[in-house]
Write a protein that holds these residues in place. Structure first.
Motif, mmCIF file in Angstrom:
data_model
loop_
_atom_site.group_PDB
_atom_site.id
_atom_site.type_symbol
_atom_site.label_atom_id
_atom_site.label_comp_id
_atom_site.label_asym_id
_atom_site.label_seq_id
_atom_site.Cartn_x
_atom_site.Cartn_y
_atom_site.Cartn_z
ATOM 1 N N THR A 169 51.483 70.186 62.843
ATOM 2 C CA THR A 169 50.130 69.923 63.319
ATOM 3 C C THR A 169 50.122 68.752 64.291
ATOM 4 O OG1 THR A 169 49.215 70.724 61.239
ATOM 5 C CG2 THR A 169 47.792 69.290 62.559
ATOM 6 N N ILE A 170 49.282 68.846 65.319
ATOM 7 C CA ILE A 170 49.058 67.731 66.238
ATOM 8 C C ILE A 170 47.961 66.866 65.641
ATOM 9 C CG2 ILE A 170 48.304 67.064 68.550
ATOM 10 C CD1 ILE A 170 49.414 69.762 69.535
ATOM 11 N N HIS A 171 48.273 65.605 65.394
ATOM 12 C CA HIS A 171 47.354 64.741 64.649
ATOM 13 C C HIS A 171 46.610 63.770 65.558
ATOM 14 C CE1 HIS A 171 48.186 65.813 60.464
ATOM 15 N NE2 HIS A 171 49.430 66.066 60.856
ATOM 16 N N PHE A 172 45.281 63.892 65.536
ATOM 17 C CA PHE A 172 44.409 62.888 66.128
ATOM 18 C C PHE A 172 43.582 62.247 65.016
ATOM 19 C CE2 PHE A 172 45.366 65.415 69.898
ATOM 20 C CZ PHE A 172 45.678 64.413 70.799
ATOM 21 N N ASP A 173 44.249 62.038 63.881
ATOM 22 C CA ASP A 173 43.644 61.354 62.752
ATOM 23 C C ASP A 173 44.583 60.231 62.340
ATOM 24 O OD1 ASP A 173 45.660 63.003 61.814
ATOM 25 O OD2 ASP A 173 44.548 63.726 60.066
ATOM 26 N N VAL A 174 44.362 59.662 61.187
ATOM 27 C CA VAL A 174 45.260 58.634 60.684
ATOM 28 C C VAL A 174 46.220 59.273 59.680
ATOM 29 C CG1 VAL A 174 43.568 56.827 61.065
ATOM 30 C CG2 VAL A 174 43.620 57.979 58.845
ATOM 31 N N GLU A 179 38.165 51.987 73.200
ATOM 32 C CA GLU A 179 38.330 53.249 73.941
ATOM 33 C C GLU A 179 39.364 54.182 73.325
ATOM 34 O OE1 GLU A 179 38.194 52.979 78.374
ATOM 35 O OE2 GLU A 179 38.270 50.817 77.959
ATOM 36 N N THR A 180 40.167 53.696 72.380
ATOM 37 C CA THR A 180 41.110 54.612 71.728
ATOM 38 C C THR A 180 40.415 55.499 70.699
ATOM 39 O OG1 THR A 180 41.746 53.057 69.963
ATOM 40 C CG2 THR A 180 42.984 52.955 72.030
ATOM 41 N N LYS A 181 39.150 55.215 70.403
ATOM 42 C CA LYS A 181 38.334 56.120 69.587
ATOM 43 C C LYS A 181 37.707 57.143 70.530
ATOM 44 C CE LYS A 181 38.976 53.577 65.871
ATOM 45 N NZ LYS A 181 39.840 52.518 66.451
ATOM 46 N N LEU A 182 38.230 58.350 70.501
ATOM 47 C CA LEU A 182 37.814 59.390 71.434
ATOM 48 C C LEU A 182 36.741 60.256 70.773
ATOM 49 C CD1 LEU A 182 38.310 60.723 74.210
ATOM 50 C CD2 LEU A 182 40.127 62.078 73.145
ATOM 51 N N GLY A 183 35.496 59.788 70.845
ATOM 52 C CA GLY A 183 34.376 60.551 70.321
ATOM 53 C C GLY A 183 33.900 61.560 71.341
ATOM 54 N N GLU A 233 40.015 63.417 63.359
ATOM 55 C CA GLU A 233 39.701 62.521 62.250
ATOM 56 C C GLU A 233 38.473 62.951 61.459
ATOM 57 O OE1 GLU A 233 39.764 59.085 59.720
ATOM 58 O OE2 GLU A 233 41.276 60.137 60.886
ATOM 59 N N LEU A 234 37.398 63.299 62.171
ATOM 60 C CA LEU A 234 36.168 63.638 61.464
ATOM 61 C C LEU A 234 35.232 64.406 62.370
ATOM 62 C CD1 LEU A 234 33.650 61.660 62.524
ATOM 63 C CD2 LEU A 234 34.843 59.976 61.161
ATOM 64 N N ALA A 235 34.153 64.892 61.763
ATOM 65 C CA ALA A 235 33.094 65.579 62.492
ATOM 66 C C ALA A 235 31.757 65.196 61.889
ATOM 67 C CB ALA A 235 33.285 67.095 62.425
ATOM 68 N N ASP A 236 30.702 65.331 62.695
ATOM 69 C CA ASP A 236 29.347 65.278 62.183
ATOM 70 C C ASP A 236 28.577 66.407 62.858
ATOM 71 O OD1 ASP A 236 28.342 64.360 64.723
ATOM 72 O OD2 ASP A 236 28.835 62.309 64.168
ATOM 73 N N LEU A 251 35.608 63.287 66.294
ATOM 74 C CA LEU A 251 36.300 62.047 66.646
ATOM 75 C C LEU A 251 37.795 62.265 66.583
ATOM 76 C CD1 LEU A 251 36.328 58.980 67.237
ATOM 77 C CD2 LEU A 251 36.369 58.628 64.756
ATOM 78 N N ALA A 252 38.462 62.021 67.710
ATOM 79 C CA ALA A 252 39.921 62.022 67.778
ATOM 80 C C ALA A 252 40.388 60.582 67.922
ATOM 81 C CB ALA A 252 40.405 62.859 68.957
ATOM 82 N N ILE A 253 41.333 60.174 67.094
ATOM 83 C CA ILE A 253 41.875 58.815 67.169
ATOM 84 C C ILE A 253 43.204 58.856 67.907
ATOM 85 C CG2 ILE A 253 42.797 56.880 65.848
ATOM 86 C CD1 ILE A 253 40.754 57.439 63.711
ATOM 87 N N VAL A 254 43.261 58.129 69.016
ATOM 88 C CA VAL A 254 44.486 58.034 69.809
ATOM 89 C C VAL A 254 45.168 56.720 69.429
ATOM 90 C CG1 VAL A 254 45.474 57.998 72.129
ATOM 91 C CG2 VAL A 254 43.373 59.304 71.682
#
Length: 482
Positions: free
Chosen positions: A21-26, A322-326, A352-355, A360-363
């Motif tokens: 998996t490609i991870h944009f979470d922690v 800016e590394t928080k890619l919302g 990372e999450l959704a609403d 939100l993708a964390i880089v």
């Protein structure tokens, strides 16, 4: 029930790894790519590194050797006077901050969009929350930092408050005017505590917001595993000399500490600190460059809005990570939850999450150009396949709740169970959080409103993950009373 020959958790982990998996979470090391030195050692030594306390490797509960040395190096790296390594996550660090500062009945000023660990810290300490409503981005349907005016009002109305607690940053990257808030709180004799779970990388690049320690805060809880590269559950509690007595903090830390600390976690903290201390500017700069490239490319896709520094208003969004890619997806006819599921199930990309309106993708340190390319390509494909015109998701933002009794008093009060639908006007006997991000919809001891109930029903329709209540289906909740 599975047979005793099965290993459900191990099997699930292996399956996740095999999917690549490609991870944009922690965690921020992204499968070891962001902490290659430690990854190599783990591959070579494996479980032989999982040892018990012994003289050569020191003891976390009373460090005098290599752990003491490593903590001193970390304190220097993060501009703190003292550092305590935590193996119970940042949750334990937050609990230690609050418990070492506030006695039962003392007030603490807290943003209402604080993490559940803060609420649990209030239960443990007996402190009474004075909530400050965070700013609101109505277009995005998210909360921001707290405004200086609102913090000042809370301080003026509660001159007997013991402490002010801040988030730096929020999940989506907004920061408050932390240095001014510290100055004001200190002028009134109040301690400043900072939940810096998502701000480990602050202070290592000039384009990052100010870190809590650089702003003069008394303590900050830092999730090294989220964006700093260490193993999940490893964290740090940073302390500045001044109002806070570090010896008292150490006593509280020991109260929260396991007597069987994992040396794998401790070693990963040491390695991640070295990484940031020696290459922090380069590593954070690379993550920032990737995030900016992704943001620019996503904003060229019709219907998507990757928000960033343009939101800065000098107040409740004083700075922005800016590394928080919302990414706001409400312009394409899908909810954030739907896009989250599509990315995971069809494209093997974990954000990372959704609403209701955003994902939100964390880089972070372990991401690569090819990861960004895959995310952008997946979003382009989703647009081509699913765009159905703008559909604004009704996602209410809850205003400050009414705290009827303190979380600790509510925790020990008699309770009964009622249907969720019948709970309006009652005082909650438990807390309920959307996960992630772990911010309570209602916290224990608060009045339950119709807006809260409607929001929960909305989240359940979106198949969101809700945690905290005794009933996993959230059909019933506990309220105070016999």
């Amino acid at each position: 029930m599975k047979s005793q020959s099965s290993t459900p958790i191990l099997d699930a982990l292996v399956e996740c790894c095999d999917k690549e998996t490609i991870h944009f979470d922690v965690p921020g090391h992204k499968g070891g790519k962001g902490l290659a030195y430690f990854d190599t050692i783990l591959r070579e030594k494996g479980l032989r590194l999982d040892i018990n306390s012994a003289k050569p490797v020191d003891l976390l509960n009373n460090p005098s050797g290599v752990i003491k040395q490593a903590q001193a190096l970390a304190a220097e790296t993060f501009n703190a006077d003292h550092c305590f390594f935590m193996v119970g996550g940042t949750t334990a660090a937050v609990h230690a901050m609050i418990m070492s500062t506030c006695k039962p009945g003392e007030k603490i000023i807290v943003p209402r969009n604080s993490h559940e660990s803060v609420i649990k810290g209030l239960v443990l300490s007996g402190a009474v929350p004075i909530y400050v409503q965070p700013g609101i981005s109505k277009r995005l349907g998210i909360t921001n930092g707290v405004s200086m005016a609102d913090i000042k009002e809370a301080i003026n109305r509660n001159r007997d408050a013991r402490a002010v607690l801040l988030m730096n940053p929020t999940y989506y990257g907004a920061t408050s005017n932390i240095s001014e808030i510290v100055r004001l709180a200190h002028s009134r004799g109040m301690v400043v505590l900072v939940d810096e779970a998502h701000g480990t990388h602050f202070g290592f690049h000039k384009d990052m917001p100010m870190s809590a320690m650089d702003a003069g805060a008394d303590m900050s809880a830092v999730s090294m595993h989220k964006t700093g590269g260490s193993l999940t559950q490893s964290s740090m509690l940073l302390v500045k000399n001044g109002i806070v007595d570090s010896r008292s903090v150490m006593t509280t830390v020991q109260l929260m500490m396991t007597t069987s600390s994992s040396y794998l976690l401790l070693a990963s903290l040491d390695a991640a600190r070295k990484n940031l201390a020696t290459m922090g500017d380069e590593l954070v700069g690379r993550a920032l460059e990737l995030a900016r490239d992704a943001r620019n490319r996503i904003n060229s896709i019709k219907g998507l809005y990757a928000f960033g520094g343009e939101l800065i208003n000098g107040d409740d969004i004083f700075g922005f990570d800016e590394t928080k890619l919302g990414i706001c997806v409400s312009g394409i006819g899908l909810s954030g939850f739907e896009v989250y599921d599509l990315l995971r199930e069809k494209y093997n990309i974990q954000v990372e999450l959704a609403d209701g309106s955003n994902i939100l993708a964390i880089v972070s340190l372990g991401d690569t150009r090819s990861d960004i390319d895959a995310l952008v390509a997946a979003l382009e494909d989703i647009i081509a396949s699913h765009s159905g015109g703008k559909r604004q998701i009704e996602q209410p933002i809850l205003i400050n709740p009414y705290v009827v009794i303190s979380p600790r008093e509510a925790f020990y009060s008699p309770k009964r169970t009622v249907r969720l639908e019948d709970a309006e006007g009652e005082v909650s006997g438990e807390s309920l959080m959307l996960y992630p991000h772990g911010i309570p919809i209602f916290a224990i001891g608060e009045r339950i409103t119709r807006d809260m109930i409607d929001y929960i029903k909305f989240l359940k329709k979106q198949s969101a993950v809700l945690v905290g209540t005794e009933d996993p289906g959230i059909e019933h909740i506990k309220i105070l009373g016999m």
